[in-house]
Design a protein around this motif. Sequence first.
Motif, mmCIF file in Angstrom:
data_model
loop_
_atom_site.group_PDB
_atom_site.id
_atom_site.type_symbol
_atom_site.label_atom_id
_atom_site.label_comp_id
_atom_site.label_asym_id
_atom_site.label_seq_id
_atom_site.Cartn_x
_atom_site.Cartn_y
_atom_site.Cartn_z
ATOM 1 N N ILE A 6 0.859 -1.182 0.000
ATOM 2 C CA ILE A 6 0.000 0.000 0.000
ATOM 3 C C ILE A 6 0.895 1.232 0.000
ATOM 4 O O ILE A 6 1.692 1.427 0.920
ATOM 5 N N CYS A 7 0.760 2.052 -1.027
ATOM 6 C CA CYS A 7 1.641 3.209 -1.204
ATOM 7 C C CYS A 7 0.974 4.487 -0.697
ATOM 8 O O CYS A 7 0.114 5.061 -1.377
ATOM 9 N N ALA A 8 1.364 4.916 0.491
ATOM 10 C CA ALA A 8 0.905 6.205 1.012
ATOM 11 C C ALA A 8 1.976 7.230 0.651
ATOM 12 O O ALA A 8 2.649 7.801 1.511
ATOM 13 N N THR A 9 2.131 7.437 -0.642
ATOM 14 C CA THR A 9 3.274 8.172 -1.190
ATOM 15 C C THR A 9 2.900 9.560 -1.691
ATOM 16 O O THR A 9 3.620 10.151 -2.494
ATOM 17 N N GLY A 10 1.799 10.094 -1.198
ATOM 18 C CA GLY A 10 1.467 11.486 -1.477
ATOM 19 C C GLY A 10 0.823 11.705 -2.825
ATOM 20 O O GLY A 10 0.362 10.770 -3.496
ATOM 21 N N TYR A 11 0.830 12.977 -3.231
ATOM 22 C CA TYR A 11 0.101 13.397 -4.424
ATOM 23 C C TYR A 11 0.984 14.281 -5.292
ATOM 24 O O TYR A 11 1.900 14.951 -4.809
ATOM 25 N N ARG A 12 0.690 14.272 -6.562
ATOM 26 C CA ARG A 12 1.470 15.030 -7.528
ATOM 27 C C ARG A 12 0.816 16.383 -7.785
ATOM 28 O O ARG A 12 -0.378 16.463 -8.078
ATOM 29 N N HIS A 13 1.611 17.431 -7.683
ATOM 30 C CA HIS A 13 1.144 18.778 -7.963
ATOM 31 C C HIS A 13 1.401 19.105 -9.430
ATOM 32 O O HIS A 13 2.191 18.449 -10.097
ATOM 33 N N GLY A 14 0.764 20.116 -9.927
ATOM 34 C CA GLY A 14 1.006 20.530 -11.304
ATOM 35 C C GLY A 14 -0.256 21.035 -11.965
ATOM 36 O O GLY A 14 -1.302 21.213 -11.338
#
Length: 437
Positions: free
Chosen positions: A328-336
């Motif tokens: 399970i990847c709790a690796t955040g979010y990409r901005h842009g």
Amino acid sequence: MSTGHDVLDVVGIGIGPANLSLAALLAAESSELNVAFLDRKPHFGWHSGLMLPDAQMQVHYLKDLVTPVDPTNPFSFTAFLVATKRFYRLLVTGRSKVPRREFEQYCRWAAERIPNLRFGVEVREVTWNGELFVVHTDQGVLHARNVVSGTGLVPRLPSFATGHDPQEVFHASTLLDVPRTFAGRRVAVVGGGQSGAEVVHHLLTSPDRPASIVWGTSRSNLLPLDDSPFVDELFVPNYSRYFHGLPAKRRMELVDEQKMASDGVSVSLLEAIYHRLYDLEMLEGEERPCRMLLGHSLTTVDKTPTGLLTRWMPGAGAEVGHEVDVVICATGYRHGLPRPLHGLPRHLREAMCGDDGEITVRPDFSLDWEGPQDRRMYVQNAARHSFGVADPNLSLLAWRSATIANSVLGYERYDVGEVGAVLDWTSSADSDVALTF
């Protein structure tokens, strides 16, 4: 939906808390503006894949859709409490921060009452015809003088997580989107922020608790949210306005320095996890139900005949391997640049700053572009490197929406000026932060 050429003053894309806040403020100006807010979902929903039973808000409930700029607005959290007969009950609890499910209930309550919201409409692209924005949807075309993107951030799935069965390797934001069972399985959780901690706590307290958990983070420890009083003043309008005026390099440095003010784990959640681990090991006699890898980065995930081999690299030392069944990847979010705006002029995508390719945003949250000044594209939750760590946070939700509303209206309908604060943010000659007490 009309497919004619009637011109709307505002088309909002996405109906999360951000655009819901703007819609609530603009509802009071219905006689002046012709607006529409669109969302592909059939009804309001907020982070449904991570709406875990015990998840708590990290901000005060009065930092709602409207109260900080318009406390008499009928769509305030207080109005919701009164309407649902829970005002006194909440006061008796002594809470200042409510469960996340309750905030979603509030937003759904508001969404059912705010006019000009259209659910079940998917925006596919926004283009520019030389005079107006053309909003292409699955139900026709709308023309608008202004568009406001509030589609939220895109989950960041690292390269090691791609190409696998999505039932076995997936982003934490989709945890509850489909039925899953973890009983007897070996689970790896990647990420030491709030979402990672919420997932681990959920797994440790779930009736179908995994056989084992490996929780890894590149951070040196499970670092707490820094919400001490002086740091909390990063989340007032004064600081965001000051931050916007700094040079781009300094803004990027500050976002990194202040990360734990927005991306740390709530102390109460860390305590709950620690208590649960104590109970499982000391009282129930279980052996290491959750193994923690601090200062480790997950580098590869390989399929094996018996599961998934995860390889973790420490900052120094030898690689560590753990075989699991689920990652399970709790690796955040990409901005842009928000996806619906990708069809707009090329120079928008070049106005970037930051590793995530974040966009350059004006003081009124509109994109810096070369089109007519009375035609604007506004973005919500997409300006962290322009306004600071508070931008994706709910703390300034109403202030940002009021700033956008004033810009659309062409006058100051809402007071978005300086507020009372302990810290005075001023620029020195070298643009470093100077604080006056």
